[in-house]
Design a protein around this motif. Structure first.
Motif, PDB file in Angstrom:
ATOM      1  N   PHE A 245      -3.603  -9.865  10.954  1.00 13.08           N
ATOM      2  CA  PHE A 245      -2.967  -9.581  12.241  1.00 13.08           C
ATOM      3  C   PHE A 245      -3.978  -9.572  13.387  1.00 13.08           C
ATOM      4  CE2 PHE A 245      -0.314  -7.564   9.002  1.00 13.08           C
ATOM      5  CZ  PHE A 245       0.924  -8.105   9.310  1.00 13.08           C
ATOM      6  N   PHE A 246      -5.242  -9.851  13.067  1.00 11.57           N
ATOM      7  CA  PHE A 246      -6.279  -9.866  14.098  1.00 11.57           C
ATOM      8  C   PHE A 246      -6.948 -11.233  14.096  1.00 11.57           C
ATOM      9  CE2 PHE A 246      -5.808  -5.557  12.556  1.00 11.57           C
ATOM     10  CZ  PHE A 246      -5.699  -4.813  13.727  1.00 11.57           C
ATOM     11  N   SER A 247      -6.879 -11.936  15.228  1.00 11.06           N
ATOM     12  CA  SER A 247      -7.526 -13.245  15.324  1.00 11.06           C
ATOM     13  C   SER A 247      -9.046 -13.112  15.257  1.00 11.06           C
ATOM     14  CB  SER A 247      -7.114 -13.937  16.632  1.00 11.06           C
ATOM     15  OG  SER A 247      -7.459 -13.133  17.756  1.00 11.06           O
ATOM     16  N   LYS A 248      -9.565 -12.023  15.833  1.00  9.52           N
ATOM     17  CA  LYS A 248     -10.998 -11.758  15.779  1.00  9.52           C
ATOM     18  C   LYS A 248     -11.191 -10.256  15.612  1.00  9.52           C
ATOM     19  CE  LYS A 248     -15.384 -12.728  18.079  1.00  9.52           C
ATOM     20  NZ  LYS A 248     -16.038 -13.271  19.302  1.00  9.52           N
ATOM     21  N   PRO A 249     -11.280  -9.775  14.360  1.00  2.05           N
ATOM     22  CA  PRO A 249     -11.412  -8.333  14.129  1.00  2.05           C
ATOM     23  C   PRO A 249     -12.686  -7.783  14.768  1.00  2.05           C
ATOM     24  CG  PRO A 249     -10.899  -9.505  12.087  1.00  2.05           C
ATOM     25  CD  PRO A 249     -11.244 -10.536  13.103  1.00  2.05           C
ATOM     26  N   SER A 250     -12.597  -6.554  15.260  1.00  2.00           N
ATOM     27  CA  SER A 250     -13.753  -5.907  15.868  1.00  2.00           C
ATOM     28  C   SER A 250     -14.744  -5.475  14.790  1.00  2.00           C
ATOM     29  CB  SER A 250     -13.298  -4.689  16.682  1.00  2.00           C
ATOM     30  OG  SER A 250     -12.695  -3.720  15.826  1.00  2.00           O
ATOM     31  N   ASP A 251     -15.969  -5.191  15.221  1.00  2.00           N
ATOM     32  CA  ASP A 251     -16.993  -4.730  14.277  1.00  2.00           C
ATOM     33  C   ASP A 251     -16.599  -3.402  13.642  1.00  2.00           C
ATOM     34  OD1 ASP A 251     -18.476  -6.953  14.888  1.00  2.00           O
ATOM     35  OD2 ASP A 251     -19.732  -5.941  16.375  1.00  2.00           O
ATOM     36  N   CYS A 252     -15.926  -2.547  14.405  1.00  2.00           N
ATOM     37  CA  CYS A 252     -15.488  -1.260  13.862  1.00  2.00           C
ATOM     38  C   CYS A 252     -14.471  -1.462  12.739  1.00  2.00           C
ATOM     39  CB  CYS A 252     -14.883  -0.410  14.981  1.00  2.00           C
ATOM     40  SG  CYS A 252     -14.276   1.210  14.444  1.00  2.00           S
ATOM     41  N   LEU A 253     -13.512  -2.360  12.952  1.00  2.00           N
ATOM     42  CA  LEU A 253     -12.505  -2.628  11.922  1.00  2.00           C
ATOM     43  C   LEU A 253     -13.140  -3.252  10.684  1.00  2.00           C
ATOM     44  CD1 LEU A 253      -9.561  -2.746  11.018  1.00  2.00           C
ATOM     45  CD2 LEU A 253      -9.361  -4.951  12.162  1.00  2.00           C
ATOM     46  N   LEU A 254     -14.073  -4.181  10.883  1.00  2.00           N
ATOM     47  CA  LEU A 254     -14.747  -4.800   9.749  1.00  2.00           C
ATOM     48  C   LEU A 254     -15.555  -3.772   8.970  1.00  2.00           C
ATOM     49  CD1 LEU A 254     -15.976  -8.151  11.353  1.00  2.00           C
ATOM     50  CD2 LEU A 254     -14.057  -7.815   9.797  1.00  2.00           C
ATOM     51  N   GLY A 255     -16.227  -2.874   9.680  1.00  2.00           N
ATOM     52  CA  GLY A 255     -17.004  -1.844   8.995  1.00  2.00           C
ATOM     53  C   GLY A 255     -16.126  -0.905   8.188  1.00  2.00           C
ATOM     54  N   MET A 256     -15.003  -0.483   8.763  1.00  2.00           N
ATOM     55  CA  MET A 256     -14.076   0.388   8.041  1.00  2.00           C
ATOM     56  C   MET A 256     -13.489  -0.334   6.827  1.00  2.00           C
ATOM     57  SD  MET A 256     -12.065   2.214  11.211  1.00  2.00           S
ATOM     58  CE  MET A 256     -10.883   2.932  10.068  1.00  2.00           C
ATOM     59  N   SER A 257     -13.160  -1.591   6.987  1.00  2.00           N
ATOM     60  CA  SER A 257     -12.591  -2.357   5.870  1.00  2.00           C
ATOM     61  C   SER A 257     -13.606  -2.521   4.753  1.00  2.00           C
ATOM     62  CB  SER A 257     -12.119  -3.729   6.370  1.00  2.00           C
ATOM     63  OG  SER A 257     -11.141  -3.592   7.370  1.00  2.00           O
ATOM     64  N   ASN A 258     -14.859  -2.794   5.110  1.00  2.00           N
ATOM     65  CA  ASN A 258     -15.908  -2.883   4.094  1.00  2.00           C
ATOM     66  C   ASN A 258     -16.068  -1.571   3.349  1.00  2.00           C
ATOM     67  OD1 ASN A 258     -17.443  -5.482   3.847  1.00  2.00           O
ATOM     68  ND2 ASN A 258     -17.494  -5.279   6.062  1.00  2.00           N
ATOM     69  N   ALA A 259     -16.038  -0.468   4.076  1.00  2.00           N
ATOM     70  CA  ALA A 259     -16.184   0.843   3.442  1.00  2.00           C
ATOM     71  C   ALA A 259     -15.023   1.134   2.496  1.00  2.00           C
ATOM     72  CB  ALA A 259     -16.282   1.929   4.517  1.00  2.00           C
ATOM     73  N   ILE A 260     -13.797   0.802   2.921  1.00  2.00           N
ATOM     74  CA  ILE A 260     -12.623   1.035   2.078  1.00  2.00           C
ATOM     75  C   ILE A 260     -12.694   0.189   0.805  1.00  2.00           C
ATOM     76  CG2 ILE A 260     -10.125   0.736   1.939  1.00  2.00           C
ATOM     77  CD1 ILE A 260     -10.009   1.444   4.923  1.00  2.00           C
ATOM     78  N   ALA A 261     -13.021  -1.106   0.964  1.00  2.00           N
ATOM     79  CA  ALA A 261     -13.100  -1.995  -0.207  1.00  2.00           C
ATOM     80  C   ALA A 261     -14.191  -1.528  -1.163  1.00  2.00           C
ATOM     81  CB  ALA A 261     -13.367  -3.425   0.255  1.00  2.00           C
ATOM     82  N   ALA A 262     -15.359  -1.173  -0.629  1.00  2.00           N
ATOM     83  CA  ALA A 262     -16.454  -0.722  -1.489  1.00  2.00           C
ATOM     84  C   ALA A 262     -16.101   0.581  -2.190  1.00  2.00           C
ATOM     85  CB  ALA A 262     -17.724  -0.546  -0.657  1.00  2.00           C
ATOM     86  N   GLY A 263     -15.457   1.513  -1.464  1.00  2.00           N
ATOM     87  CA  GLY A 263     -15.090   2.782  -2.078  1.00  2.00           C
ATOM     88  C   GLY A 263     -14.092   2.621  -3.205  1.00  2.00           C
ATOM     89  N   MET A 264     -13.083   1.778  -3.002  1.00  2.00           N
ATOM     90  CA  MET A 264     -12.082   1.566  -4.046  1.00  2.00           C
ATOM     91  C   MET A 264     -12.677   0.878  -5.260  1.00  2.00           C
ATOM     92  SD  MET A 264      -8.712   0.510  -1.787  1.00  2.00           S
ATOM     93  CE  MET A 264      -7.637   0.541  -3.236  1.00  2.00           C
ATOM     94  N   MET A 265     -13.584  -0.082  -5.037  1.00  2.00           N
ATOM     95  CA  MET A 265     -14.219  -0.768  -6.159  1.00  2.00           C
ATOM     96  C   MET A 265     -15.155   0.166  -6.923  1.00  2.00           C
ATOM     97  SD  MET A 265     -15.023  -4.594  -4.751  1.00  2.00           S
ATOM     98  CE  MET A 265     -13.686  -5.692  -4.311  1.00  2.00           C
ATOM     99  N   LEU A 266     -15.874   1.019  -6.197  1.00  2.00           N
ATOM    100  CA  LEU A 266     -16.752   1.978  -6.867  1.00  2.00           C
ATOM    101  C   LEU A 266     -15.945   2.973  -7.704  1.00  2.00           C
ATOM    102  CD1 LEU A 266     -19.442   2.761  -4.134  1.00  2.00           C
ATOM    103  CD2 LEU A 266     -19.788   1.578  -6.308  1.00  2.00           C
ATOM    104  N   SER A 267     -14.833   3.433  -7.161  1.00  2.00           N
ATOM    105  CA  SER A 267     -14.004   4.360  -7.933  1.00  2.00           C
ATOM    106  C   SER A 267     -13.433   3.692  -9.176  1.00  2.00           C
ATOM    107  CB  SER A 267     -12.872   4.898  -7.055  1.00  2.00           C
ATOM    108  OG  SER A 267     -12.017   3.854  -6.632  1.00  2.00           O
ATOM    109  N   ALA A 268     -13.009   2.425  -9.044  1.00  2.00           N
ATOM    110  CA  ALA A 268     -12.507   1.697 -10.218  1.00  2.00           C
ATOM    111  C   ALA A 268     -13.617   1.478 -11.239  1.00  2.00           C
ATOM    112  CB  ALA A 268     -11.911   0.360  -9.779  1.00  2.00           C
ATOM    113  N   SER A 269     -14.825   1.161 -10.769  1.00  2.00           N
ATOM    114  CA  SER A 269     -15.954   0.971 -11.681  1.00  2.00           C
ATOM    115  C   SER A 269     -16.285   2.266 -12.409  1.00  2.00           C
ATOM    116  CB  SER A 269     -17.178   0.473 -10.908  1.00  2.00           C
ATOM    117  OG  SER A 269     -16.903  -0.762 -10.286  1.00  2.00           O
ATOM    118  N   TYR A 270     -16.263   3.384 -11.680  1.00  2.00           N
ATOM    119  CA  TYR A 270     -16.545   4.679 -12.304  1.00  2.00           C
ATOM    120  C   TYR A 270     -15.502   4.996 -13.375  1.00  2.00           C
ATOM    121  CZ  TYR A 270     -16.909   9.718 -12.931  1.00  2.00           C
ATOM    122  OH  TYR A 270     -17.020  10.973 -13.479  1.00  2.00           O
TER     123      TYR A 270
END
Length: 274
Positions: free
Chosen positions: A94-119
């Motif tokens: 829904f974003f043609s050019k996501p902001s750096d803040c949105l990209l950072g939050m998305s990276n954190a969410i993806a990394a957190g969910m993957m780490l929890s699944a790995s654990y």
């Protein structure tokens, strides 16, 4: 001022206006090309959704909950798990050019969910009951096997990254160089590790109560696939890949799950005694 001078001044003004008009208004062929690009993108999105819906409707078993799963059940649950990968890419579409803040939050969410699944996977592997497996007379506990699997996974990612970065002339559509290498690294790693997930889906449908266990494992992998789709979108959207292609690539990285689950299920059901 003579008539010839007046005519010359008018001619120069006309030439100046023509230059401005030509610089502001794109040529007809360029405008047609831009319109064609938009139309092509819409057709691509519509075709992708049509194919996904058609496969989902045509391959759905008559009864989803069953104690005696068939190849159709294995395929359908694996297919749903693969489709769930596209859910992770939806927020960024829904974003043609996501902001750096949105990209950072998305990276954190993806990394957190993957780490929890790995654990969760690591804890379950370590907590398994000893099975007495020994190599060269030495007992191999589950902790050592889990650590060995983690090490192999890290080595695979590091070696793949180094191998991809050796080639500076890589292309991913219109993207070249190191940016294309980053995309290929994420897409290839996500695709390769989906083979193991497909193996897990196929095996889980075998044995006693395979229908319930297979459905549970497929649902767990479907949830796990959501942050994977987000991770794929995070490397594609900021580099100019369209929303339709991002959604397709996200789903394609998990296609090995249903494709591998079916032959694994058929092999395990006929040649392994449970």
């Amino acid at each position: 001022m003579s008539s010839s001078d007046t005519f010359e001044i008018r001619q120069r003004r006309q030439e100046h206006n023509d230059v401005q008009a030509s610089s502001e208004t794109p040529p007809v062929d360029i405008r047609r090309k831009q319109t064609w690009k938009i139309t092509e993108e819409h057709y691509l999105m519509a075709a992708a959704f049509f194919v996904m819906i058609a496969i989902t409707v045509l391959t759905k078993p008559a009864q989803l909950a069953t104690k005696d799963p068939t190849v159709a059940h294995v395929w359908f649950y694996g297919w749903l798990a693969a489709l769930s990968t596209g859910l992770g890419a939806l927020p960024l579409l829904f974003f043609s050019k996501p902001s750096d803040c949105l990209l950072g939050m998305s990276n954190a969410i993806a990394a957190g969910m993957m780490l929890s699944a790995s654990y969760s996977l690591i804890s379950e592997g370590v907590a398994l009951q000893p099975d007495g497996l020994a190599i060269l007379g030495h007992t191999l506990p589950h902790l050592h096997r889990v650590l060995a699997g983690m090490a192999l996974g890290i080595v695979f990612v590091v070696l793949t990254k180094r191998w991809v970065e050796q080639y500076e002339d890589l292309n991913f559509g219109d993207i070249t160089g190191l940016e294309a290498a980053k995309i290929l690294l994420i897409v290839s790693v996500m695709t390769v590790h989906s083979f193991a997930e497909g193996l897990g889906i196929g095996v889980s449908f075998c044995g006693r109560d395979g229908g319930h266990l297979g459905a549970f494992i497929s649902a767990s992998l479907a949830v796990h696939n959501v942050p994977e789709g987000l991770a794929v979108a995070l490397v594609l959207i900021p580099r100019g890949v369209s929303g339709a292609r991002t959604l397709l690539w996200s789903v394609c990285t998990s296609l090995p799950q249903p494709l591998i689950a079916v032959p694994v299920f058929m092999f395990a059901r006929h040649f392994i005694f449970w």
